[in-house]
Design a protein around this motif. Structure first.
Motif, short mmCIF file in Angstrom:
data_model
loop_
_atom_site.label_atom_id
_atom_site.label_comp_id
_atom_site.label_asym_id
_atom_site.label_seq_id
_atom_site.Cartn_x
_atom_site.Cartn_y
_atom_site.Cartn_z
N GLU A 123 -56.53 11.21 16.42
CA GLU A 123 -55.23 11.89 15.85
C GLU A 123 -54.38 12.70 15.71
O GLU A 123 -53.61 12.53 15.70
CB GLU A 123 -56.38 12.21 13.98
CG GLU A 123 -56.86 10.79 13.33
CD GLU A 123 -58.47 10.52 14.28
OE1 GLU A 123 -59.13 11.34 14.79
OE2 GLU A 123 -58.73 10.18 13.78
N PHE A 135 -51.65 11.51 18.37
CA PHE A 135 -51.48 10.65 17.39
C PHE A 135 -50.13 10.95 16.91
O PHE A 135 -48.91 10.60 16.78
CB PHE A 135 -52.29 9.62 16.89
CG PHE A 135 -51.43 7.71 16.15
CD1 PHE A 135 -49.48 7.55 16.99
CD2 PHE A 135 -52.00 6.65 16.24
CE1 PHE A 135 -49.15 6.91 16.96
CE2 PHE A 135 -51.52 5.79 15.28
CZ PHE A 135 -50.03 6.09 16.07
N SER A 154 -49.11 14.03 17.00
CA SER A 154 -48.20 14.57 18.27
C SER A 154 -47.35 14.12 18.65
O SER A 154 -45.91 13.82 19.51
CB SER A 154 -49.04 15.30 19.37
OG SER A 154 -50.57 16.00 19.18
N PHE A 155 -47.84 12.42 19.40
CA PHE A 155 -47.13 11.58 19.69
C PHE A 155 -45.94 10.88 19.33
O PHE A 155 -44.64 11.33 19.25
CB PHE A 155 -47.61 10.58 20.84
CG PHE A 155 -46.25 10.21 21.21
CD1 PHE A 155 -46.31 10.17 22.71
CD2 PHE A 155 -46.11 8.04 21.06
CE1 PHE A 155 -45.63 9.64 23.44
CE2 PHE A 155 -45.49 7.99 22.27
CZ PHE A 155 -45.68 8.22 22.95
N ASP A 156 -46.40 10.74 18.05
CA ASP A 156 -44.92 9.82 16.67
C ASP A 156 -45.71 9.96 15.50
O ASP A 156 -46.79 9.21 14.91
CB ASP A 156 -45.26 8.73 17.29
CG ASP A 156 -44.69 7.53 16.95
OD1 ASP A 156 -43.90 8.11 15.32
OD2 ASP A 156 -43.87 6.59 17.10
N GLU A 181 -44.20 9.80 12.28
CA GLU A 181 -44.28 8.69 11.47
C GLU A 181 -45.33 7.81 11.56
O GLU A 181 -45.88 7.02 10.61
CB GLU A 181 -43.20 8.10 11.61
CG GLU A 181 -42.48 7.04 10.25
CD GLU A 181 -40.91 6.36 10.69
OE1 GLU A 181 -40.34 7.09 9.92
OE2 GLU A 181 -40.66 5.67 11.51
N GLN A 182 -45.30 7.08 12.78
CA GLN A 182 -46.43 6.17 12.94
C GLN A 182 -47.90 6.17 12.35
O GLN A 182 -48.47 5.20 12.20
CB GLN A 182 -46.50 5.41 14.37
CG GLN A 182 -45.47 4.93 14.84
CD GLN A 182 -45.17 3.05 14.51
OE1 GLN A 182 -46.07 2.42 14.41
NE2 GLN A 182 -44.26 2.44 14.66
N VAL A 220 -49.05 8.40 10.28
CA VAL A 220 -48.67 8.33 9.73
C VAL A 220 -48.93 6.53 8.33
O VAL A 220 -49.57 6.30 7.50
CB VAL A 220 -47.74 8.96 8.30
CG1 VAL A 220 -47.69 8.92 6.87
CG2 VAL A 220 -48.12 10.72 8.46
N ILE A 221 -48.12 6.08 8.53
CA ILE A 221 -47.84 4.80 8.67
C ILE A 221 -49.91 3.91 8.81
O ILE A 221 -50.25 2.90 8.07
CB ILE A 221 -46.95 3.80 9.54
CG1 ILE A 221 -46.01 3.96 8.63
CG2 ILE A 221 -46.63 2.06 8.84
CD1 ILE A 221 -44.58 3.27 9.64
N SER A 222 -50.13 4.22 10.13
CA SER A 222 -52.01 3.67 10.41
C SER A 222 -52.50 4.60 9.84
O SER A 222 -53.49 4.36 9.52
CB SER A 222 -52.16 4.05 11.35
OG SER A 222 -52.25 5.63 12.33
#
Lengths: 275, 274
Positions: free
Chosen positions: A161, A164, A166-168, A170-171, A173-175
């Protein structure tokens, strides 16, 4: 040269504590760096100083606090500071970085007031600022060991988590990854790690142990996991060699640890810039 | 479960949204049926991104209903059914040291859940998704070292790895060279036709996409047109004028050549779909 660290208990505990923070600070540092929070680590270390000064001040007047390691009060301050930074980042939604100078200067300012109220505590303060080889007791070590295990387990459990987010963000949160609670957990961990590490490295240099090994590892790593590996190796090498040289040459360990880190970083930069 | 066989993948019913009293979207009605490939077009500032945020649950509508798989988006939980490739995906920090494999694995995280780890079969799925977008050679390469088009494929793979029924793409071809764009659309068509994934493609570039989509929606604050592509093509000029205020000649130009060449492709597509 190394044997002396096993002859005396207090040195042995410093060595073990050093090994633990050489692992922990770079581990959390990887996430701090990729989430662009390096300066937050700095702000939190300064507010740790406020807590330490407060604890030392209380120790002058109340017996209970005289016997307590001020680092715990420092950690409490750092944890509340981290929550305040989050609140401020929310308040100044468009100028999020403002939260850091606010907390940093408030921390130093209040800390200095506490220090002057207590008419200074020169010797103690020096080791809190720049680290000390001899500051670790058996109880301290056990606390460090326990907290290190808790933090390491949390990082392991939430690795995917945090990666994820750290990298992105927005994505992530969407997932369906719970951003707010994970972020809160993360900064509380940072505050705890700062409290743990500063006993060896000192307040002013604690964020260096979180960021410099990562800065070097970033140049070397081909994957995110490798970055952890390199950062921890560099962290351990710098802490161990820093502790030994500091003890034998009677220097503040924080300074030596950072100097060694900087040397490693320069080597890495020189080596990788040719590629 | 009641959501297993919804008649529409996505429904927007009388949706309104404004930022600080500035209406951005007005009375949006839209339905996306399973297996369709919807091109959502509109000029800059037409509310495309807002619309997308509404359907991803990142924003809440002032009025009206947004439903995913027949369920109100507010209470929708099965996010692994929805893949999303954002416009920002190709502007990520290219210094981030992560391999293609690591990036695509992220797409699995929501499905795997908290306190669980990727198992062998999950990793196998990750490899399959990477192969699906033709990036298997680059599996362990640093994502920052790939070209824009390659990175975009990696992000598609990440969206595909959880085996979504709906894939939403926001301006996926910005910064990707022309040849890659064509290959990219071919790949999307393949996903749509053979894997049966419902696609929503948000773009300002009407020319490139219109050979591949089955339905078109034109957005500029409100929906100016929503229907199958054939109707859109028939009323194209009108639509453009209504939406942009004038005919968009540049885009028309680009499109003029291949319009004829592909015209029976259109018929084929229409046949398989309706």
């Amino acid at each position: 040269m190394i044997e002396v660290f096993f002859q005396y208990d207090f040195l042995r505990y410093s060595l073990f504590t050093g090994l633990l923070i050489g692992l922990l600070a770079p581990l959390i540092g990887v996430f701090i760096v990729v989430r662009r929070l390096s300066l937050m680590a700095d702000a939190l270390s300064h507010i740790t100083l406020t807590g330490i000064a407060f604890s030392l001040l209380l120790g002058r007047h109340i017996n209970f606090f005289a016997g307590m390691n001020p680092v715990y009060m420092g950690m409490i301050f750092a944890v509340s500071g981290s929550v305040m930074i989050e609140k401020l980042r929310h308040t100044y939604r468009f100028y999020k970085e403002l939260a850091i100078p606010i907390i940093l200067s408030a921390g130093i300012g209040i800390g200095v007031v506490f220090i002057s109220l207590a008419d200074g505590f020169t010797t103690d303060l020096f080791s809190y600022l720049f680290g000390s080889v001899v500051a670790i007791s058996r109880t301290d070590f056990i606390v460090v060991l326990l907290l290190t295990s808790v933090v390491a387990i949390l990082l392991f459990l939430f690795y995917k988590e945090l990666f994820f987010l750290s990298f992105d963000e927005e994505q992530a949160v969407i997932s369906g990854i719970p951003r707010r609670s994970l972020h809160l957990m993360f900064i509380v961990i940072v505050a705890v790690v700062i409290g743990l590490s500063m006993q060896i490295v000192g307040i002013l240099l604690v964020s260096a142990l979180m960021t410099l090994p990562v800065a070097a590892a970033m140049r070397l790593a081909g994957s995110f996991k490798q970055m952890f590996l390199y950062a921890v190796i560099i962290g351990e090498v710098s802490v161990l060699s820093g502790l030994f040289t500091a003890f034998h040459m009677d220097l503040a360990p924080g300074g030596m640890i950072v100097v060694i880190n900087v040397v490693i970083l320069l080597f890495v930069l020189a080596f990788t810039s040719k590629k | 479960m009641q959501t297993n066989n919804p008649s529409h993948i996505l429904e927007m019913d009388n949706v309104h949204f404004s930022y600080a009293h500035q209406p951005v979207l007005e009375d949006i009605n839209m339905k996306v049926s399973p297996g369709s490939f919807l091109g959502l077009v509109g000029p800059n500032g037409s509310g495309k991104s807002t619309l997308m945020k509404l359907l991803l649950g990142l924003l809440t509508a002032d009025r009206g209903d947004v439903k995913l798989f027949g369920e109100p988006v507010k209470s929708f939980k099965q996010w692994s059914k929805v893949g999303f490739v954002s416009q920002k995906a190709n502007s990520f920090n290219s210094g981030f040291p992560a391999t293609v494999f690591e990036v695509v694995s992220m797409g699995m995280y929501g499905k795997v859940g908290l306190f669980r780890f990727l198992k062998k079969h999950h990793k196998q799925k990750v490899r399959e998704a990477i192969a699906q977008v033709g990036m298997e050679e680059y599996m362990y390469q640093n994502i920052g070292k790939l070209s824009g088009g390659q990175q975009q494929r990696v992000f598609i793979a990440r969206a595909l790895v959880s085996e979504p029924d709906l894939l939403i793409l926001d301006e996926p071809t910005v910064g990707v060279d022309a040849q890659s764009v064509t290959n990219f659309y071919e790949m999307l068509k393949e996903l749509n036709v053979h894997k049966g994934i419902t696609l929503i493609l948000v773009t300002h570039d009407i020319g490139a996409m219109s050979d591949y989509v089955t339905d078109v929606a034109c957005l500029n604050k409100c929906i100016h047109f929503h229907g199958n592509k054939e109707t859109f093509e028939a009323n194209r000029e009108e639509m453009m004028t209504a939406m942009y205020g004038h005919d968009v000649s540049v885009i028309e130009h680009n499109h003029a050549h291949d319009h004829h060449d592909h015209s029976h492709d259109h018929d084929d597509l229409a046949g398989t779909r309706s």
